[in-house]
Design a protein around this motif. Structure first.
Motif, PDB file in Angstrom:
ATOM      1  N   LYS A  41       0.834  -1.205   0.000  1.00  0.00           N
ATOM      2  CA  LYS A  41       0.000   0.000   0.000  1.00  0.00           C
ATOM      3  C   LYS A  41       0.872   1.261   0.000  1.00  0.00           C
ATOM      4  O   LYS A  41       0.567   2.230  -0.680  1.00  0.00           O
ATOM      5  CB  LYS A  41      -0.932   0.001   1.205  1.00  0.00           C
ATOM      6  CG  LYS A  41      -2.056  -1.014   1.113  1.00  0.00           C
ATOM      7  CD  LYS A  41      -2.847  -1.049   2.397  1.00  0.00           C
ATOM      8  CE  LYS A  41      -3.938  -2.087   2.363  1.00  0.00           C
ATOM      9  NZ  LYS A  41      -3.456  -3.464   2.398  1.00  0.00           N
ATOM     10  N   LEU A  42       1.940   1.247   0.782  1.00  0.00           N
ATOM     11  CA  LEU A  42       2.812   2.417   0.850  1.00  0.00           C
ATOM     12  C   LEU A  42       3.501   2.674  -0.485  1.00  0.00           C
ATOM     13  O   LEU A  42       3.766   3.819  -0.838  1.00  0.00           O
ATOM     14  CB  LEU A  42       3.853   2.237   1.959  1.00  0.00           C
ATOM     15  CG  LEU A  42       3.294   2.166   3.390  1.00  0.00           C
ATOM     16  CD1 LEU A  42       4.410   1.872   4.380  1.00  0.00           C
ATOM     17  CD2 LEU A  42       2.566   3.436   3.753  1.00  0.00           C
ATOM     18  N   GLY A  43       3.780   1.595  -1.241  1.00  0.00           N
ATOM     19  CA  GLY A  43       4.387   1.739  -2.558  1.00  0.00           C
ATOM     20  C   GLY A  43       3.412   2.220  -3.617  1.00  0.00           C
ATOM     21  O   GLY A  43       3.819   2.729  -4.658  1.00  0.00           O
ATOM     22  N   GLN A  50      -5.636   0.076  -8.490  1.00  0.00           N
ATOM     23  CA  GLN A  50      -6.791  -0.507  -9.186  1.00  0.00           C
ATOM     24  C   GLN A  50      -7.667  -1.297  -8.225  1.00  0.00           C
ATOM     25  O   GLN A  50      -8.899  -1.226  -8.290  1.00  0.00           O
ATOM     26  CB  GLN A  50      -6.328  -1.416 -10.326  1.00  0.00           C
ATOM     27  CG  GLN A  50      -5.813  -0.681 -11.530  1.00  0.00           C
ATOM     28  CD  GLN A  50      -5.294  -1.646 -12.587  1.00  0.00           C
ATOM     29  OE1 GLN A  50      -5.040  -2.817 -12.313  1.00  0.00           O
ATOM     30  NE2 GLN A  50      -5.121  -1.139 -13.808  1.00  0.00           N
ATOM     31  N   GLY A  51      -7.036  -2.058  -7.341  1.00  0.00           N
ATOM     32  CA  GLY A  51      -7.794  -2.834  -6.360  1.00  0.00           C
ATOM     33  C   GLY A  51      -8.612  -1.939  -5.445  1.00  0.00           C
ATOM     34  O   GLY A  51      -9.783  -2.221  -5.167  1.00  0.00           O
ATOM     35  N   PHE A  52      -8.013  -0.860  -4.981  1.00  0.00           N
ATOM     36  CA  PHE A  52      -8.735   0.063  -4.113  1.00  0.00           C
ATOM     37  C   PHE A  52      -9.876   0.742  -4.847  1.00  0.00           C
ATOM     38  O   PHE A  52     -10.950   0.958  -4.287  1.00  0.00           O
ATOM     39  CB  PHE A  52      -7.776   1.095  -3.508  1.00  0.00           C
ATOM     40  CG  PHE A  52      -7.247   0.688  -2.166  1.00  0.00           C
ATOM     41  CD1 PHE A  52      -7.710   1.291  -1.019  1.00  0.00           C
ATOM     42  CD2 PHE A  52      -6.298  -0.318  -2.052  1.00  0.00           C
ATOM     43  CE1 PHE A  52      -7.235   0.907   0.220  1.00  0.00           C
ATOM     44  CE2 PHE A  52      -5.819  -0.709  -0.834  1.00  0.00           C
ATOM     45  CZ  PHE A  52      -6.287  -0.100   0.326  1.00  0.00           C
ATOM     46  N   GLU A  53      -9.660   1.080  -6.101  1.00  0.00           N
ATOM     47  CA  GLU A  53     -10.743   1.689  -6.889  1.00  0.00           C
ATOM     48  C   GLU A  53     -11.890   0.707  -7.081  1.00  0.00           C
ATOM     49  O   GLU A  53     -13.063   1.086  -7.035  1.00  0.00           O
ATOM     50  CB  GLU A  53     -10.204   2.183  -8.226  1.00  0.00           C
ATOM     51  CG  GLU A  53      -9.336   3.423  -8.102  1.00  0.00           C
ATOM     52  CD  GLU A  53      -8.661   3.820  -9.406  1.00  0.00           C
ATOM     53  OE1 GLU A  53      -8.749   3.064 -10.400  1.00  0.00           O
ATOM     54  OE2 GLU A  53      -8.024   4.890  -9.417  1.00  0.00           O
ATOM     55  N   ARG A  54     -11.557  -0.569  -7.268  1.00  0.00           N
ATOM     56  CA  ARG A  54     -12.588  -1.598  -7.408  1.00  0.00           C
ATOM     57  C   ARG A  54     -13.402  -1.729  -6.119  1.00  0.00           C
ATOM     58  O   ARG A  54     -14.607  -1.983  -6.147  1.00  0.00           O
ATOM     59  CB  ARG A  54     -11.951  -2.939  -7.767  1.00  0.00           C
ATOM     60  CG  ARG A  54     -12.959  -4.027  -8.110  1.00  0.00           C
ATOM     61  CD  ARG A  54     -12.277  -5.277  -8.623  1.00  0.00           C
ATOM     62  NE  ARG A  54     -11.461  -5.936  -7.626  1.00  0.00           N
ATOM     63  CZ  ARG A  54     -11.939  -6.783  -6.716  1.00  0.00           C
ATOM     64  NH1 ARG A  54     -13.212  -7.074  -6.682  1.00  0.00           N
ATOM     65  NH2 ARG A  54     -11.127  -7.361  -5.848  1.00  0.00           N
ATOM     66  N   PHE A  55     -12.730  -1.532  -4.983  1.00  0.00           N
ATOM     67  CA  PHE A  55     -13.420  -1.595  -3.693  1.00  0.00           C
ATOM     68  C   PHE A  55     -14.169  -0.310  -3.370  1.00  0.00           C
ATOM     69  O   PHE A  55     -14.899  -0.229  -2.390  1.00  0.00           O
ATOM     70  CB  PHE A  55     -12.433  -1.889  -2.559  1.00  0.00           C
ATOM     71  CG  PHE A  55     -11.893  -3.294  -2.568  1.00  0.00           C
ATOM     72  CD1 PHE A  55     -12.715  -4.383  -2.778  1.00  0.00           C
ATOM     73  CD2 PHE A  55     -10.550  -3.521  -2.345  1.00  0.00           C
ATOM     74  CE1 PHE A  55     -12.224  -5.671  -2.770  1.00  0.00           C
ATOM     75  CE2 PHE A  55     -10.044  -4.809  -2.333  1.00  0.00           C
ATOM     76  CZ  PHE A  55     -10.878  -5.887  -2.546  1.00  0.00           C
ATOM     77  N   VAL A  61      -6.440   7.596  -0.128  1.00  0.00           N
ATOM     78  CA  VAL A  61      -6.453   6.979   1.206  1.00  0.00           C
ATOM     79  C   VAL A  61      -5.519   5.782   1.320  1.00  0.00           C
ATOM     80  O   VAL A  61      -5.322   5.263   2.419  1.00  0.00           O
ATOM     81  CB  VAL A  61      -7.881   6.558   1.627  1.00  0.00           C
ATOM     82  CG1 VAL A  61      -8.817   7.737   1.642  1.00  0.00           C
ATOM     83  CG2 VAL A  61      -8.406   5.436   0.766  1.00  0.00           C
ATOM     84  N   ILE A  62      -4.938   5.353   0.223  1.00  0.00           N
ATOM     85  CA  ILE A  62      -4.121   4.139   0.248  1.00  0.00           C
ATOM     86  C   ILE A  62      -2.937   4.286   1.186  1.00  0.00           C
ATOM     87  O   ILE A  62      -2.654   3.394   2.004  1.00  0.00           O
ATOM     88  CB  ILE A  62      -3.656   3.759  -1.173  1.00  0.00           C
ATOM     89  CG1 ILE A  62      -4.857   3.443  -2.047  1.00  0.00           C
ATOM     90  CG2 ILE A  62      -2.696   2.574  -1.133  1.00  0.00           C
ATOM     91  CD1 ILE A  62      -4.513   3.229  -3.507  1.00  0.00           C
TER      92      ILE A  62
END
Length: 138
Positions: A41-43, A50-55, A61-62
């Motif tokens: 996440k920090l990287g 993409q995963g966070f956008e899907r969620f 916020v990552i």
């Protein structure tokens, strides 16, 4: 006057010794999994974004979620703050579970991680074992 046999006193000590080490190993696996996840996440790799956008989470916020995750893992890893860390890890994993449920993803992994985190802490912390004694059925 009561006496105890040597085998009666050595068995709990031996099982406690092994349970403490098993708890440490399982705790290490939990901390490693959380650290790996936090570092990704920090990287902020494109796959994570993409995963966070899907969620349904914005990319902004990552980094913060990664910092929270690494802090939870560190608190869990330190013996003096392990119970607080376990509570925070449980909350963090509860949020992960809710996120997966919301998008109809499999959610068993964060649930299992939470169970293993508390089981490992139970095995490695005598104070927690005293607070929550397990009884054998005879």
């Amino acid at each position: 006057m009561t006496t105890t046999s040597p085998t009666a006193t050595s068995t709990p000590t031996t099982s406690t010794h092994w349970s403490v080490w098993l708890g440490r190993v399982l705790s290490g696996l939990i901390v490693a999994a959380l650290a790996f996840s936090a570092v990704s996440k920090l990287g902020q790799s494109p796959e994570v974004v993409q995963g966070f956008e899907r969620f349904g989470y914005p990319a902004s916020v990552i980094f913060t979620i990664g910092v929270v995750e690494i802090l939870c893992a560190l608190l869990y890893a330190v013996p003096q703050t392990a119970v607080l860390g376990a509570i925070l890890v449980t909350g963090y994993l509860g949020g992960a579970t809710a996120t997966h449920v919301r998008v109809s993803d499999p959610f068993i992994a964060p649930v299992i991680m939470g169970i293993v985190a508390w089981g490992a802490l139970f095995l490695r912390d005598a104070r927690l074992r005293a607070l929550l004694p397990l009884r054998r059925l005879s």
